[in-house]
Design a protein around this motif. Structure first.
Motif, mmCIF file in Angstrom:
data_model
loop_
_atom_site.group_PDB
_atom_site.id
_atom_site.type_symbol
_atom_site.label_atom_id
_atom_site.label_comp_id
_atom_site.label_asym_id
_atom_site.label_seq_id
_atom_site.Cartn_x
_atom_site.Cartn_y
_atom_site.Cartn_z
ATOM 1 N N ASP B 238 17.847 22.416 -13.749
ATOM 2 C CA ASP B 238 16.557 21.238 -13.415
ATOM 3 C C ASP B 238 15.056 21.930 -13.841
ATOM 4 O O ASP B 238 14.171 21.311 -13.798
ATOM 5 C CB ASP B 238 16.491 21.192 -11.613
ATOM 6 N N THR B 239 15.387 23.091 -14.162
ATOM 7 C CA THR B 239 13.925 23.973 -14.388
ATOM 8 C C THR B 239 13.660 24.461 -15.680
ATOM 9 O O THR B 239 14.635 25.072 -16.035
ATOM 10 C CB THR B 239 13.522 24.877 -13.251
ATOM 11 N N ASP B 241 11.191 26.932 -17.994
ATOM 12 C CA ASP B 241 10.127 27.677 -17.901
ATOM 13 C C ASP B 241 9.285 28.104 -19.262
ATOM 14 O O ASP B 241 8.484 28.780 -19.777
ATOM 15 C CB ASP B 241 10.534 28.913 -17.421
ATOM 16 N N TRP B 245 16.087 26.874 -19.640
ATOM 17 C CA TRP B 245 16.424 26.029 -18.514
ATOM 18 C C TRP B 245 17.327 26.780 -17.529
ATOM 19 O O TRP B 245 18.339 27.614 -17.786
ATOM 20 C CB TRP B 245 17.283 24.893 -18.994
ATOM 21 N N ASN B 248 17.218 25.753 -10.095
ATOM 22 C CA ASN B 248 16.457 26.266 -9.105
ATOM 23 C C ASN B 248 16.483 25.099 -7.932
ATOM 24 O O ASN B 248 15.471 24.758 -7.357
ATOM 25 C CB ASN B 248 14.963 26.242 -9.597
ATOM 26 N N ARG B 329 10.612 16.968 -9.101
ATOM 27 C CA ARG B 329 11.229 17.763 -9.882
ATOM 28 C C ARG B 329 12.095 17.420 -11.052
ATOM 29 O O ARG B 329 11.786 18.384 -11.854
ATOM 30 C CB ARG B 329 12.601 18.169 -8.717
ATOM 31 N N ARG B 416 17.582 15.745 -16.763
ATOM 32 C CA ARG B 416 18.136 17.060 -16.400
ATOM 33 C C ARG B 416 19.074 17.605 -17.549
ATOM 34 O O ARG B 416 19.623 16.527 -18.158
ATOM 35 C CB ARG B 416 18.582 17.146 -15.054
#
Lengths: 315, 645
Positions: B238-239, B241, B245, B248, B329, B416
């Motif tokens: 889901d995250t 940076d 991926w 989190n 999110r 996602r």
């Protein structure tokens, strides 16, 4: 053994076997050996590890090894089961010597490997092919004259893996005879032995045991009569014949033997019988309760020695 | 000193068979020590070399112990144990004097065989272990049989083992399995297993694409779905940076469903150990099997790390309900980076496209923008999405999934990344699906219309990836190279054996290694037995007793039956003659000796009389005479049987 008498008797009755005997379910016992117990502990440890790690291959190997052990117990049992003991003979021996025990085993149906036969301290090993029979010869120590009851015979095996020992104790209806103890030949006092009817000690007899010729051997003659010189020509066995008229017959008399003790007297008489038989003389035996007519030959010697052996203990 | 050199050599040979697999695993000095100790022990037997004095043996033992600890350090585990066991095998061989010592050596050998379990449980290794058990058992028999040759004892060992196997299998099936361990297990097995990680960055999936290792196998209870809908979900990420991926998400279990959907697929999945907690399930799982949890994002996790092969039954349905994609999110992105991709997404959005329109725009870009499906897209740094979309235009599925999710999120659409496997190879020999590491895949899920919609950007760049699999796409053929016809045939044959071997391994894994608490229970249930009830347990015990009785009874019967002595050639020949006469209607009476029998034959069948008489004479001569002629006897019997009667 600290078992009550009646239990002991029960057990003994179970072990009693008639000849020919066949080892069957009722008299074969089986227990793990020490090595087998170590193996069992090792399997248990493996099983615990297999359970804990839920490792099925370890389970499988443990079960394979365990099954191998169990099946080896069946093999050990089968190695004994159906084994036949055709006959057993305990040959007479002079006291102090070893009596020969002859046991005839036959492997009925199957091959048998590494059977251990033990009587008292004496043991022998034998392997038999299918259907093969073989006579085992064991020594049984003797300590006193008279009837010799045969100790328990134990047939056992650790084949195939040594993890189990199967055994079968047998109490056989075989009794031996122990002749009186022999004293050294020099102790025999031939001159004091009186002949019956005629006079003369052994000196005369020794000269008069005259050789009368040679004739074909008959089984009844006994080995001492074989003329080895004549037989060596390879045309059959021949026996020496003694002119009966010439040979004097002796009677060994209980009362005439110079001995200080009861057992010594018996031993001396037995020695005389043996010596006389060895020299091919005719001899008889006069005991307090029994008179044996003069004669000769192995059967006669046995009769005399048996009579001596079975004399009651000193009062 | 053991007087029987032969027996000692046999014991050593059995040890060597048991030890062979460890030879390469133990440190070189241990292997060298064991081999030279055995060599010296043989020298003691055959050359009369001196027994090493006690003090020397003690020094050797302590020295070896020190070396092992120096080699491995302070930890004590599998390798250290095996090394010590090997040293014991060497030392014990040198000091073996009696039969009891040899017995101890062979027990050690059994133990060595068992330690192989710690390294490998494959079919081949297991077969070798059974072979080693046979070798050690034969050596044990040889130790106890006093036979001059080994061959009959080898045969005896094989018979013993063959008779034990049914019993072992019975115990294996019936022995109660526990659902877990008795006490804490510290698993120190190597973690060098392939599989994807819980982060997705360029190269994380493509690095698996050439690995033929099996990830999991699937048995479908019913028709299998089409290949291009075989999406095996592993993890939802889901995250982002800026470079990778990752996951989190707070842990949240999925709600239980009251009724199973009608449009469902039922199957059992056997996953190979990968040392992590995640499991795989077909898009989308609706139930959680024992020992697992179904998370709200419809991914499955095991309660324990998957350190051993694990089989679980599953139900999947495409129409499983989903949790509302609430909050920011699913649209969150780093503050900055990849400006051109953001710009493009905002442009699309400005064109007034809905979610569907945005998806279509992204797919069109991949289809028509000159993108290439490639295993070696080259290294990327910094704004990796921009580099991929506007510069290199080469990438593997993770690049496409990552870029598409980025684009959609930039446009404000919840999206996602999902990683898992796609496709698989159907094995016709075992009727199951093999999913390999090379089938690892990454795709996108977009929130649309109250559910998560699966979108696979790879499908527009490399449609054949879904229909034939990555391995085929990147094979020389798939790359359009010419392959010789013969080579292709050879490859097909190789494939056939490969699939057959995999099917055999799979059966082994399923039925032997995977026979767990659950499978045992389901077996009892299929037999209509419930061991938790009194009656069921009683029936089960009865069944076991019956099985034991049959198995052991058979062995008993087999061992106690008589075997005729076929070893005596005279008896064999004479028995042939008797059988021939029996067929001629004149069997020998039990009471009759050969001569009487021949006499009766002469009376009742005068034409056979002379020949029978001759045979009887030859038999008697062989048995009781001085000079028998075996050849003549054979000839006579042969002629007798050959003639017309």
């Amino acid at each position: 053994m600290a078992l009550p008498r009646f239990i002991r008797n029960l057990v003994l009755a179970r072990l009693r076997a008639d000849l020919p005997a066949r080892l069957g379910r009722k008299r074969i016992f089986i227990l793990p050996t020490r090595a087998g117990m170590v193996f069992g502990a090792f399997l248990l440890a493996m099983l615990l590890a297999a359970i804990n790690y839920t490792n099925n291959l370890a389970f499988l190997l443990t079960f394979i090894l365990g099954s191998v052990a169990v099946v080896s117990a069946i093999h050990a049992y089968a190695n004994l089961a159906g084994l036949e003991l055709e006959h057993g003979r305990l040959l007479p021996a002079y006291c102090g010597e070893e009596a020969r025990l002859q046991l005839m085993f036959r492997a009925a149906g199957r091959e048998r490997r590494r059977l251990k036969v033990r009587v008292g301290q004496s043991a022998a090993e034998v392997s038999l092919g299918a259907g093969e029979g073989r006579e085992l010869d064991l020594g049984v120590p003797t300590t006193r004259r008279g009837r010799l009851p045969l100790d328990k015979v134990v047939v056992s095996t650790r084949y195939p893996l040594g993890l189990f020992r199967a055994w079968s104790p047998l109490i056989l209806p075989v009794t031996g005879l122990v002749y009186p103890r022999l004293l050294p030949v020099e102790a025999l006092d031939w001159h004091l032995v009186q002949g019956s009817g005629e006079d003369g000690g052994l000196g005369a007899v020794a000269q008069s045991g005259e050789f009368g010729g040679i004739r074909p051997y008959r089984p009844a003659d006994g080995p001492s009569r074989i003329s080895w010189k004549a037989s060596a020509r390879g045309q059959g066995l021949f026996a020496k014949e003694y002119r009966s008229g010439v040979a004097r017959t002796l009677v060994f008399d209980w009362n005439e033997v110079r001995a200080s003790e009861y057992e010594e007297r018996i031993s001396l008489l037995a020695g005389l019988v043996r010596e006389a038989e060895r020299r091919g003389l005719g001899y008889g035996l006069r005991l307090p309760t029994l008179f044996i007519e003069p004669g000769s030959g192995a059967a006669h010697a046995h009769r005399c020695l048996e009579a001596l052996a079975l004399l009651p203990e000193a009062a | 000193m053991i007087h029987d050199k032969r027996r000692f050599s046999v014991v050593l040979a059995a040890l060597a068979v048991a030890f062979a697999p460890h030879l390469m695993r133990v440190p070189a000095f241990v292997a060298a020590f064991v081999c030279s100790a055995w060599g010296y022990a043989l020298g003691m037997q055959y050359r009369g070399w001196a027994v090493p004095p006690r003090w020397l043996r003690v020094i050797l033992a302590l020295g070896c112990l020190g070396l092992v600890f120096a080699h491995y350090g302070r930890s004590f585990g599998r390798d250290e144990g095996v090394a010590l066991l090997s040293l014991m095998l060497g030392l014990k061989a040198v000091e073996s004097k009696s039969v009891r010592d040899m017995l101890a050596l062979l027990f050690l050998a059994y133990f060595v065989v068992v330690t192989n379990v710690l390294y490998s449980q494959g079919l081949l290794m297991s077969a070798y272990m059974v072979l080693s058990v046979l070798a050690v058992t034969a050596a044990l028999i040889h130790l106890h049989s006093a036979r001059p040759t080994l061959a009959p004892d080898l045969r005896g060992g094989a018979v013993l083992l063959a008779q034990s196997l049914p019993l072992a299998l019975l115990l294996f099936v019936f022995f109660p399995r526990l659902p877990g361990a008795l006490w804490g297990v510290q698993d120190d097995r190597d973690e060098g297993v392939t599989g994807f990680s819980d982060t997705l960055e360029p190269g994380s999936v493509s690095s698996l694409s050439l690995s033929g290792e099996v990830a999991f196998r699937v048995d479908f209870f019913g028709p299998a779905p089409d290949r291009d809908s075989l999406y095996w979900r592993g993890l939802v990420l889901d995250t982002f940076d800026g470079s990778k991926w990752f996951r989190n998400l707070p842990f949240e279990a999925a709600e239980k469903i009251a009724d199973l959907p009608t449009d469902r697929t039922e199957y059992a999945l056997t996953v190979e150990p990968h040392g992590k907690e995640w499991l795989f399930a077909l898009d989308l799982p609706v139930i959680a099997p024992r020992g697992t949890v179904l998370r709200s994002d419809r991914t499955l996790v095991s309660l324990r790390l998957v350190r051993s092969r694990m089989r679980y039954d599953l139900v999947s349905a495409p129409a499983a309900p989903a949790v509302e994609a609430a909050g920011s999110r699913w649209t969150a992105l780093p503050e900055d980076g990849n400006p051109r991709a953001r710009e493009l997404a905002l442009k699309w959005r400005g064109e007034g496209r809905g979610t569907r329109g945005l998806i279509a725009a992204a797919l069109d870009l991949f289809r028509e923008g000159g993108f290439v499906y490639s295993l070696q897209p080259g290294a990327m740094e910094g704004d990796i999405i921009d580099q991929f979309l506007f510069a290199s235009r080469q990438g593997y599925c993770e690049h496409y999934a990552s870029a598409m999710t980025f684009l959609l999120r930039s446009a404000g659409v919840p999206a996602r990344v999902v990683v898992g496997y796609q496709g698989g190879e159907f094995n016709p020999m075992g009727q199951y699906l093999i999913v390999r590491q090379s089938d690892a895949h990454a795709w996108v899920e977009v929130w649309e219309d109250g559910r998560w919609l699966r979108v696979d950007p790879t499908s527009v760049v490399a449609p054949q990836r879904l229909s034939v699999g990555a391995e085929a796409v990147f094979s020389p053929q798939g790359q359009g190279e010419a392959v010789h016809e013969g080579l292709r045939a050879l490859r097909r044959v190789g494939r056939f054996f490969q699939l057959g071997w995999d099917a055999a391994n799979n059966s082994w894994n399923q039925w032997v290694l995977g026979f767990s608490h659950d499978r045992q229970r389901s077996l009892w249930q299929r037999l209509g037995l419930d061991p938790s009830t009194r009656a069921g347990a009683g029936k089960l015990a009865g069944l076991l007793a019956l099985g034991l009785a049959v198995v052991l009874g058979t062995v008993f019967w087999y061992m106690l039956r008589s075997r005729r002595a076929h070893t005596d050639p005279v008896a064999v020949q004479y028995a042939r003659f008797c059988r021939a006469m029996e067929r001629a209607g004149l069997p020998r009476r039990p009471s009759e000796g050969p001569v009487d029998y021949a006499g009766r034959i002469g009376l009742e069948r005068p034409e056979l009389g002379p020949a029978a008489r001759e045979i009887a004479d030859a038999y008697v001569a062989l048995r009781y005479g001085v000079r028998g002629d075996m050849d003549a006897f054979n000839r006579l019997v042969g002629e007798f049987i050959g003639r017309k009667m």
